[in-house]
Motif scaffolding. Structure first.
Motif, PDB file in Angstrom:
ATOM      1  N   ILE A   1      -6.635   8.165 -28.120  1.00 49.05           N
ATOM      2  CA  ILE A   1      -6.019   8.731 -29.321  1.00 49.05           C
ATOM      3  C   ILE A   1      -5.075   9.859 -28.967  1.00 49.05           C
ATOM      4  O   ILE A   1      -3.955   9.952 -29.497  1.00 49.05           O
ATOM      5  CB  ILE A   1      -7.115   9.218 -30.291  1.00 49.05           C
ATOM      6  CG1 ILE A   1      -7.953   8.025 -30.776  1.00 49.05           C
ATOM      7  CG2 ILE A   1      -6.502   9.948 -31.480  1.00 49.05           C
ATOM      8  CD1 ILE A   1      -9.220   8.427 -31.507  1.00 49.05           C
ATOM      9  N   ARG A   2      -5.504  10.736 -28.051  1.00 53.53           N
ATOM     10  CA  ARG A   2      -4.656  11.873 -27.662  1.00 53.53           C
ATOM     11  C   ARG A   2      -3.353  11.410 -27.030  1.00 53.53           C
ATOM     12  O   ARG A   2      -2.273  11.896 -27.379  1.00 53.53           O
ATOM     13  CB  ARG A   2      -5.413  12.785 -26.688  1.00 53.53           C
ATOM     14  CG  ARG A   2      -4.581  13.957 -26.170  1.00 53.53           C
ATOM     15  CD  ARG A   2      -5.379  14.815 -25.217  1.00 53.53           C
ATOM     16  NE  ARG A   2      -5.811  14.097 -24.033  1.00 53.53           N
ATOM     17  CZ  ARG A   2      -5.030  13.864 -22.976  1.00 53.53           C
ATOM     18  NH1 ARG A   2      -3.762  14.255 -22.977  1.00 53.53           N
ATOM     19  NH2 ARG A   2      -5.506  13.229 -21.923  1.00 53.53           N
ATOM     20  N   LEU A   3      -3.451  10.469 -26.101  1.00 53.35           N
ATOM     21  CA  LEU A   3      -2.240   9.985 -25.432  1.00 53.35           C
ATOM     22  C   LEU A   3      -1.314   9.263 -26.414  1.00 53.35           C
ATOM     23  O   LEU A   3      -0.091   9.427 -26.371  1.00 53.35           O
ATOM     24  CB  LEU A   3      -2.630   9.044 -24.288  1.00 53.35           C
ATOM     25  CG  LEU A   3      -3.376   9.696 -23.117  1.00 53.35           C
ATOM     26  CD1 LEU A   3      -3.861   8.639 -22.143  1.00 53.35           C
ATOM     27  CD2 LEU A   3      -2.491  10.715 -22.413  1.00 53.35           C
ATOM     28  N   THR A   4      -1.904   8.475 -27.297  1.00 51.80           N
ATOM     29  CA  THR A   4      -1.112   7.745 -28.290  1.00 51.80           C
ATOM     30  C   THR A   4      -0.399   8.695 -29.237  1.00 51.80           C
ATOM     31  O   THR A   4       0.824   8.609 -29.430  1.00 51.80           O
ATOM     32  CB  THR A   4      -2.012   6.794 -29.103  1.00 51.80           C
ATOM     33  OG1 THR A   4      -2.568   5.809 -28.237  1.00 51.80           O
ATOM     34  CG2 THR A   4      -1.223   6.105 -30.198  1.00 51.80           C
ATOM     35  N   MET A   5      -1.163   9.605 -29.841  1.00 56.18           N
ATOM     36  CA  MET A   5      -0.582  10.472 -30.861  1.00 56.18           C
ATOM     37  C   MET A   5       0.379  11.501 -30.274  1.00 56.18           C
ATOM     38  O   MET A   5       1.349  11.879 -30.932  1.00 56.18           O
ATOM     39  CB  MET A   5      -1.695  11.164 -31.654  1.00 56.18           C
ATOM     40  CG  MET A   5      -2.634  10.201 -32.384  1.00 56.18           C
ATOM     41  SD  MET A   5      -1.776   8.868 -33.291  1.00 56.18           S
ATOM     42  CE  MET A   5      -0.870   9.805 -34.521  1.00 56.18           C
ATOM     43  N   SER A   6       0.128  11.941 -29.039  1.00 56.17           N
ATOM     44  CA  SER A   6       1.061  12.881 -28.402  1.00 56.17           C
ATOM     45  C   SER A   6       2.440  12.256 -28.248  1.00 56.17           C
ATOM     46  O   SER A   6       3.461  12.894 -28.546  1.00 56.17           O
ATOM     47  CB  SER A   6       0.536  13.306 -27.029  1.00 56.17           C
ATOM     48  OG  SER A   6      -0.660  14.036 -27.147  1.00 56.17           O
ATOM     49  N   ALA A   7       2.470  11.006 -27.794  1.00 53.44           N
ATOM     50  CA  ALA A   7       3.749  10.319 -27.616  1.00 53.44           C
ATOM     51  C   ALA A   7       4.430  10.065 -28.955  1.00 53.44           C
ATOM     52  O   ALA A   7       5.651  10.276 -29.101  1.00 53.44           O
ATOM     53  CB  ALA A   7       3.531   8.997 -26.876  1.00 53.44           C
ATOM     54  N   ILE A   8       3.660   9.628 -29.941  1.00 52.38           N
ATOM     55  CA  ILE A   8       4.244   9.329 -31.252  1.00 52.38           C
ATOM     56  C   ILE A   8       4.757  10.590 -31.937  1.00 52.38           C
ATOM     57  O   ILE A   8       5.881  10.619 -32.463  1.00 52.38           O
ATOM     58  CB  ILE A   8       3.212   8.617 -32.148  1.00 52.38           C
ATOM     59  CG1 ILE A   8       2.973   7.195 -31.634  1.00 52.38           C
ATOM     60  CG2 ILE A   8       3.681   8.582 -33.604  1.00 52.38           C
ATOM     61  CD1 ILE A   8       1.921   6.435 -32.419  1.00 52.38           C
ATOM     62  N   ILE A   9       3.947  11.646 -31.938  1.00 52.57           N
ATOM     63  CA  ILE A   9       4.363  12.896 -32.576  1.00 52.57           C
ATOM     64  C   ILE A   9       5.599  13.467 -31.894  1.00 52.57           C
ATOM     65  O   ILE A   9       6.521  13.960 -32.557  1.00 52.57           O
ATOM     66  CB  ILE A   9       3.207  13.915 -32.570  1.00 52.57           C
ATOM     67  CG1 ILE A   9       2.094  13.432 -33.507  1.00 52.57           C
ATOM     68  CG2 ILE A   9       3.690  15.290 -33.001  1.00 52.57           C
ATOM     69  CD1 ILE A   9       0.817  14.242 -33.414  1.00 52.57           C
ATOM     70  N   GLY A  10       5.624  13.398 -30.557  1.00 47.73           N
ATOM     71  CA  GLY A  10       6.799  13.875 -29.831  1.00 47.73           C
ATOM     72  C   GLY A  10       8.057  13.139 -30.243  1.00 47.73           C
ATOM     73  O   GLY A  10       9.114  13.744 -30.463  1.00 47.73           O
ATOM     74  N   TYR A  11       7.953  11.814 -30.361  1.00 48.15           N
ATOM     75  CA  TYR A  11       9.104  11.009 -30.782  1.00 48.15           C
ATOM     76  C   TYR A  11       9.514  11.335 -32.213  1.00 48.15           C
ATOM     77  O   TYR A  11      10.702  11.567 -32.496  1.00 48.15           O
ATOM     78  CB  TYR A  11       8.795   9.523 -30.663  1.00 48.15           C
ATOM     79  CG  TYR A  11       9.672   8.648 -31.522  1.00 48.15           C
ATOM     80  CD1 TYR A  11      11.001   8.401 -31.176  1.00 48.15           C
ATOM     81  CD2 TYR A  11       9.189   8.097 -32.708  1.00 48.15           C
ATOM     82  CE1 TYR A  11      11.819   7.621 -31.987  1.00 48.15           C
ATOM     83  CE2 TYR A  11       9.993   7.324 -33.512  1.00 48.15           C
ATOM     84  CZ  TYR A  11      11.304   7.085 -33.160  1.00 48.15           C
ATOM     85  OH  TYR A  11      12.112   6.334 -33.973  1.00 48.15           O
TER      86      TYR A  11
END
Length: 221
Positions: A176-186
């Motif tokens: 979840i952390r890796l997924t959401m970090s990338a999505i939020i950054g984008y």
């Protein structure tokens, strides 16, 4: 933003948890506080400017709230608890309730959903991003009313895709952390660059690379 604020106030009026009904002046102060805190941040905002924007005397604010911090916690924090959290979760549940065949399709839906949310709620998002790191009271409200509920739903989704052999067997929180970090950054970068002609932003490329990055990192090799 105006339409969204009107929806929030309508829901606040109907909220059974709200013991005291908002007066017209309190509603105006709330709207002004959100606008000024979003534009300038808590530290740079002044109660005088909030009062001017709300069309009330500065003394009116201090009859209800002893300090500027009290204004933030007594107005903005309850708004996050009773109004923002339900709106965030209700909107996000449109994605979480769908049974996607592949994790990639889930990612695409999340990205589209968060872009739309940010487009409609930028002022409130700014307050959350700017103020939560500096106010433990807001951190606790965010953890209790938003983060814990999102993590609970996301855990179930990650378990489902793991059972289908689409995700690595690493802790769900890590996925979840890796997924959401990338999505939020984008999504955040997109929000600040999509309308700038000098930004050189290629949205389709950035979105596809973000999705590919997540899938490559989390898929079973």
């Amino acid at each position: 933003m105006k339409e969204t604020m009107e929806q929030w106030f309508a829901e606040l009026e109907k909220s059974e948890a709200e013991a005291v009904k908002m007066t017209e002046k309190q509603s105006k102060i709330l709207q002004a506080a959100i606008e000024v805190f979003a534009e300038k941040g808590f530290a740079a905002a002044s109660t005088n400017e909030i009062a001017q924007r709300a069309g009330v005397a500065e003394g009116t604010i201090f009859r209800h709230y002893k300090t500027k911090k009290d204004l933030l916690l007594s107005i903005v924090a309850p708004v996050m608890t009773k109004l923002i959290a339900p709106f965030v979760l209700r909107d996000f549940n449109k994605v979480l309730d769908v049974d996607y065949d592949r994790y990639e399709l889930f990612l695409r839906a999340v990205i589209a959903n968060r872009i739309e949310f940010l487009r409609n709620h930028m002022n409130v998002f700014k307050i959350l991003i700017q103020e939560i790191p500096f106010h433990p009271e807001l951190q606790e409200q965010f953890r209790k009313n938003i983060l814990s509920k999102v993590l609970e739903r996301m855990n179930l989704i990650v378990d489902k895709f793991k059972s289908r052999g689409q995700l690595m067997e690493i802790p769900n929180l890590t996925v979840i952390r890796l997924t959401m970090s990338a999505i939020i950054g984008y999504v955040i970068t997109r929000a600040y660059n999509e309308n700038r002609e000098d930004a050189g932003w290629d949205d389709e490329f950035e979105r596809e690379e973000t999705i590919s990055f997540i899938i490559r990192g989390l898929s079973i090799k």
